[in-house]
Design a protein around this motif. Structure first.
Motif, mmCIF file in Angstrom:
data_model
loop_
_atom_site.group_PDB
_atom_site.id
_atom_site.type_symbol
_atom_site.label_atom_id
_atom_site.label_comp_id
_atom_site.label_asym_id
_atom_site.label_seq_id
_atom_site.Cartn_x
_atom_site.Cartn_y
_atom_site.Cartn_z
ATOM 1 N N LEU A 199 -4.227 2.785 5.216
ATOM 2 C CA LEU A 199 -3.539 3.862 6.128
ATOM 3 C C LEU A 199 -4.760 4.771 6.871
ATOM 4 O O LEU A 199 -6.105 4.585 6.459
ATOM 5 N N ALA A 223 -1.598 2.935 10.511
ATOM 6 C CA ALA A 223 -1.905 1.931 9.420
ATOM 7 C C ALA A 223 -2.692 0.805 10.233
ATOM 8 O O ALA A 223 -2.564 0.609 11.381
ATOM 9 N N THR A 224 -3.185 0.090 9.269
ATOM 10 C CA THR A 224 -4.138 -1.186 9.829
ATOM 11 C C THR A 224 -4.112 -2.156 8.657
ATOM 12 O O THR A 224 -4.029 -1.949 7.539
ATOM 13 N N VAL A 225 -4.169 -3.476 9.068
ATOM 14 C CA VAL A 225 -4.460 -4.556 8.138
ATOM 15 C C VAL A 225 -5.931 -4.850 8.076
ATOM 16 O O VAL A 225 -6.858 -5.067 9.135
ATOM 17 N N GLY A 235 0.152 -10.003 9.755
ATOM 18 C CA GLY A 235 -0.351 -9.195 10.638
ATOM 19 C C GLY A 235 0.613 -8.255 10.963
ATOM 20 O O GLY A 235 0.252 -7.100 11.729
ATOM 21 N N TYR A 294 3.674 0.070 2.596
ATOM 22 C CA TYR A 294 3.437 -0.907 3.550
ATOM 23 C C TYR A 294 3.010 -2.127 3.061
ATOM 24 O O TYR A 294 2.065 -2.332 2.273
ATOM 25 N N PRO A 317 13.324 -1.075 13.187
ATOM 26 C CA PRO A 317 12.087 -1.490 13.260
ATOM 27 C C PRO A 317 11.177 -2.040 12.016
ATOM 28 O O PRO A 317 11.024 -1.105 11.017
ATOM 29 N N LEU A 318 10.689 -3.332 11.913
ATOM 30 C CA LEU A 318 10.011 -3.529 10.938
ATOM 31 C C LEU A 318 9.939 -2.974 9.723
ATOM 32 O O LEU A 318 9.235 -2.134 8.975
ATOM 33 N N THR A 336 0.791 -1.485 -0.080
ATOM 34 C CA THR A 336 0.010 0.014 0.053
ATOM 35 C C THR A 336 0.845 1.218 0.004
ATOM 36 O O THR A 336 1.731 1.712 0.953
ATOM 37 N N ALA A 337 0.757 2.001 -0.882
ATOM 38 C CA ALA A 337 1.741 3.139 -1.277
ATOM 39 C C ALA A 337 1.257 4.140 0.054
ATOM 40 O O ALA A 337 0.206 4.164 0.486
ATOM 41 N N ASN A 371 1.813 -6.323 4.459
ATOM 42 C CA ASN A 371 1.541 -6.984 5.534
ATOM 43 C C ASN A 371 2.119 -8.376 5.519
ATOM 44 O O ASN A 371 1.702 -9.087 4.779
ATOM 45 N N LYS A 417 -1.973 0.358 14.043
ATOM 46 C CA LYS A 417 -0.691 0.283 14.460
ATOM 47 C C LYS A 417 -0.018 1.748 13.731
ATOM 48 O O LYS A 417 -0.540 2.398 12.794
ATOM 49 N N PRO A 418 0.930 1.966 14.621
ATOM 50 C CA PRO A 418 1.498 3.347 14.375
ATOM 51 C C PRO A 418 2.382 3.579 13.414
ATOM 52 O O PRO A 418 2.708 2.556 12.601
ATOM 53 N N MET A 419 2.552 4.817 12.815
ATOM 54 C CA MET A 419 3.253 4.840 11.370
ATOM 55 C C MET A 419 4.823 4.581 11.866
ATOM 56 O O MET A 419 5.092 4.574 12.912
ATOM 57 N N HIS A 420 5.341 3.934 10.714
ATOM 58 C CA HIS A 420 6.663 3.584 10.888
ATOM 59 C C HIS A 420 7.785 4.851 11.581
ATOM 60 O O HIS A 420 7.534 6.028 11.032
ATOM 61 N N ILE A 443 3.040 -5.147 10.073
ATOM 62 C CA ILE A 443 3.010 -3.909 8.907
ATOM 63 C C ILE A 443 4.320 -3.667 8.798
ATOM 64 O O ILE A 443 5.156 -3.245 9.669
ATOM 65 N N LEU A 458 7.573 -1.902 6.477
ATOM 66 C CA LEU A 458 7.839 -0.878 5.546
ATOM 67 C C LEU A 458 8.767 -1.254 4.573
ATOM 68 O O LEU A 458 9.841 -1.838 4.754
#
Lengths: 152, 661
Positions: B336, B326-328, A52, A47, A86-87, A35-36, A49, B311-314, A54, A56
């Motif tokens: 977003l 963001a969320t799934v 579950g 992002y 992180p992630l 997702t842009a 997935n 979920k917070p932004m990176h 997220i 980057l």
């Protein structure tokens, strides 16, 4: 012993071989539907997935300032361990093998690289390894996130 | 629901003083613990998961950090170590700082340990910054404590703390100065809560918008009565009585730089052109409230509501302010979550809540409802509803005669019938069995204008043409619903109808005049007052009526169409009195009054309004008006005008003109 031989996970992006220490890598996935994120720097794909979480996704090609290729090819993402940052993950064209590099195969990359891009980008690459006629650019995975933070 | 889940961090902190006391005693140390920001609130589940890491960190501080009392004394520190735990809240996160004044991390010990574990080479270690060095202690199996105690030092710990914090989507930072102390900063999100969001589409993107930010949703479709209007650099939606500025989400997303004047102008221009081609476009405007300021966000589609896990932004995407997280989604894709505050500050286009529709956005002429009716077959007549008390249907049979005059009993009052053809040169009429009686407001005497047919009421801006026929009972004409309609001068009709006995009663009243009566007589009577009056009203119709009222009292009138016009006229002429409307374009009555007072005008001022009296009386006084009158109440207005002029008489306005300026 860790110090003598460096295990490197190599991957290809725009016909260039790159590598990161295998200990930095958490997993490799083919899931790259992202997702842009508007307003994010160009090098950020978006992002993704992953079970579950997220993640980057950064585009290695854009990071290296290469022209964009057609998106048709199958791409992979290298996801880094939380100790690196992180992630986040790096989207590449193709995953290659894991190689073991001896210290004498490594060369510290000087930042005064003539065709090197700008100063902050050159921090991303810290070593270059010679591998049977090919060069492997070893990325400084710790520097990836700090680098995108410098991009306004 | 969210409120009940939030708990103050004090709930978590309470257990620590005892723990600190016990541990310190056990180790022969002295330590005290202090808390700050105990009122900061956190989600219950976050709070619970923070408990272990915090306990561990405080334990570490006492065991590794704080030195034995005699060591501390030798270093010149107070014998009792001090641990401060401070919580602060901000931008969706809570920061918890654990600070001790112990010995701090020993860089040499860390290097030695890292080397012995073979983690890094000596070269690498030399290059590390103190911060990077400190973060090594977060690795599993890393302990610099010389001896293992049963409290800590076993090397399991910091890595577990870090993992726990990271599981909370938080982060951990170590800042230590050898010999002086260590500070550990934990950042954790306020909540892991699930929040209800509205899912919308903008182009091909799917975006979640927290429902607590949404006030309402307006559907905008061609032909609807809610349309987006624009000035040169802003777009607005008129929503009931207030203006909502409009931000287009697609433009917000496409432009990473905060909007400035030129960006906004560019967008307005782009869509002004596009508007003509987008005949069938249906869009939705979400009216958002961003901490008290509100604006409308234009999106393409509204999909429905969903509970999403935020979920917070990176952390590396700090420059992205228009999204808060963001969320799934159910299909596994990431969506977003928009930040109402972020978008507001990015576009800079929010308005404080409830900005009233300003007069300058209105048509320059006030809109009024008028009653259209007929008497004879030839003409159509009009009266503003504001001038009408009631309309009564009357049976022909109920009409009573007193001499030539005809009366009808309306609500217990004998009401005089006024036949237009008797007073004006208009066509006559044979009334049917039933007809209508229009009873005007602001007329003391009971009278009713006879109408054969009530046609309609219509909202219109009264754009009065001067009557082509110079009939004193006609204010003017206007084209309404394609027909020329005659506006009646109610005051004239009244004077004409009651004129003969008025003469008689006046005589009688004067004989036994009391001061109060006197005033009343003057209001009705023909006693002339010579005065030069400035009359300001933007509506030609009211201007004409009030002008007539005052002229009939012998005053000379200069008219102005708004406050600015009025100011100009005031500067070039001297007036004994200013009568001004309140609601006007360009410069309203309040502004005019303040301005003209500043300009040096000292004479009396009367505010005229169709607004309710009590609400605005104070404001009128504050601005510098002497009194406040309802627009069409002829008697009351004349009385006030005369009283005002008289009370100012002692200061002779006529002669002071030369002195004053």
């Amino acid at each position: 012993m860790i110090n003598s031989n460096l295990q490197v996970c190599t991957f290809r992006s725009a016909d260039q071989l790159f590598g990161v220490p295998v200990l930095d890598v958490k997993e490799i996935t083919t899931e790259t539907s992202y997702t842009a994120i508007p307003h994010a720097p160009h090098v950020v794909l978006g992002y993704v997935n992953i079970r579950g979480q997220i993640i980057l996704a950064l585009d290695l090609k854009r990071l290296m300032g290469r022209a964009e290729s057609s998106s048709s090819e199958q791409r992979c993402m290298v996801i880094f361990k939380p100790t690196v940052g992180p992630l986040f993950g790096l989207v590449v064209d193709e995953i290659c093998e894991i190689v073991s590099l001896r210290a004498d195969q490594l060369e510290i990359c000087q930042s005064s690289d003539p065709n090197g891009p700008n100063e902050s980008r050159s921090k991303l690459v810290h070593r270059i390894a010679k591998l049977d006629g090919q060069l492997v650019v070893l990325l400084n995975s710790d520097m990836l996130l700090p680098f995108i933070e410098t991009l306004a | 629901v969210l409120k009940t889940r939030m708990q103050p961090v004090a709930n978590l902190f309470t257990r620590f003083p005892r723990m600190v006391r016990d541990l310190a005693r056990q180790m022969g140390k002295q330590a005290e613990i202090h808390f700050q920001g105990q009122e900061v609130e956190l989600d219950k589940s976050v709070l619970e998961q923070l408990s272990d890491p915090l306990t561990h960190l405080i334990r570490n501080s006492i065991d590794h950090g704080i030195e034995l009392p005699d060591v501390r004394a030798a270093k010149g520190k107070p014998t009792a170590g001090r641990i401060v735990v401070a919580a602060t809240a901000g931008d969706g996160q809570v920061h918890i700082k654990i600070k001790d004044d112990g010995r701090g991390l020993d860089p040499a010990a860390i290097r030695a340990k890292a080397l012995s574990l073979g983690l890094k080479s000596e070269d690498e270690l030399q290059k590390l910054s103190p911060k990077e060095l400190a973060s090594l202690i977060l690795l599993p199996g890393f302990s610099t404590a010389a001896k293992v105690t049963d409290v800590s030092g076993r090397g399991v710990g910091m890595d577990v703390v870090k993992t726990n914090i990271e599981r909370l989507e938080g982060s951990l930072n170590i800042d230590s100065e050898f010999g002086i102390g260590t500070t550990i900063l934990l950042r954790v999100p306020l909540t892991l809560a699930i929040i209800p969001c509205l899912i919308v589409h903008v182009g091909r993107e799917r975006i979640a918008i927290p429902q607590r930010a949404i006030e309402e949703i307006v559907c905008i479709y061609p032909g609807g009565d809610t349309l987006i209007e624009s000035t040169h650099n802003a777009e607005y939606l008129r929503l009931r009585e207030s203006l909502v500025s409009v931000a287009r989400m697609n433009e917000v997303m496409a432009r990473p730089k905060p909007f400035d004047e030129s960006t906004r102008a560019e967008i307005v221009a782009a869509y002004a052109q596009q508007r003509q081609h987008m005949e069938n476009l249906i869009q939705y405007l979400l009216v958002l409230n961003a901490s008290g300021r509100r604006y409308g966000l234009l999106v393409d589609e509204v999909k429905g509501t969903e509970e999403v896990v935020v979920k917070p932004m990176h952390p590396s995407l700090k420059q992205v302010t228009i999204f808060s997280g963001a969320t799934v989604m159910g299909d596994g894709k990431v969506a977003l979550i928009a930040s109402a505050e972020g978008i507001a500050s990015h576009t800079g286009c929010s308005l404080p809540k409830d900005v009233p529709v300003l007069t300058s956005f209105r048509d320059p002429i006030e809109v009024h409802r008028v009653l259209l009716f007929e008497y004879g077959p030839a003409e159509r007549f009009a009266l503003p509803l504001i001038q009408i008390r009631r309309i009564e249907a009357v049976k022909r049979a109920s009409v009573e005669y007193v001499g030539k005059q005809q009366f009808v009993n309306v609500a217990g009052i004998s009401t005089r019938l006024v036949f237009l053809d008797e007073l004006l040169s208009v066509s006559g009429c044979d009334l049917g069995e039933e007809f209508y009686l229009i009873i005007p407001k602001f007329v003391v005497e009971p009278m009713g204008i006879v109408a054969s047919r009530i046609v309609d009421t219509d909202s219109m801006s009264i754009d009065l043409q001067e009557a082509s026929v110079a009939d004193p009972g006609i204010l003017g004409t206007a084209l309404i619903q394609g027909r020329l309609s005659i506006f009646l001068d109610v005051q004239f009709l009244r004077d004409k109808t009651f004129t003969y006995h008025l003469g008689e009663t006046l005589q009688k009243k004067r004989m036994m005049s009391s001061p109060d009566d006197n005033e009343e007589i003057e209001a009705n009577g023909s006693q002339k007052v010579a005065a030069h009056v400035l009359l300001i009203d933007d509506t030609p119709f009211f201007r004409e009526i009030v002008r007539r009222y005052l002229e009939s009292q012998g005053m000379t009138i200069v008219t102005a169409v708004d406050g600015i016009d009025g100011l100009k006229k005031c500067a070039s002429e001297n007036f004994d009195l200013i009568v001004s409307d309140i609601e006007m374009p360009n410069m309203n009555g309040w502004e005019f009054c303040s301005a003209v007072r500043k300009q040096g005008y000292e004479g009396p001022m009367i505010a005229l309004t169709s607004l309710s009296k009590s609400e605005n009386e104070r404001q009128a006084k504050d601005c510098g008006f002497d009194t406040f009158e309802e627009k069409l109440d002829h008697d009351s207005l004349i009385k006030t005008v005369k009283r005002t002029l008289r009370s100012r008489r002692p200061r002779p306005t006529g002669s002071s003109q030369g002195v004053g300026r």
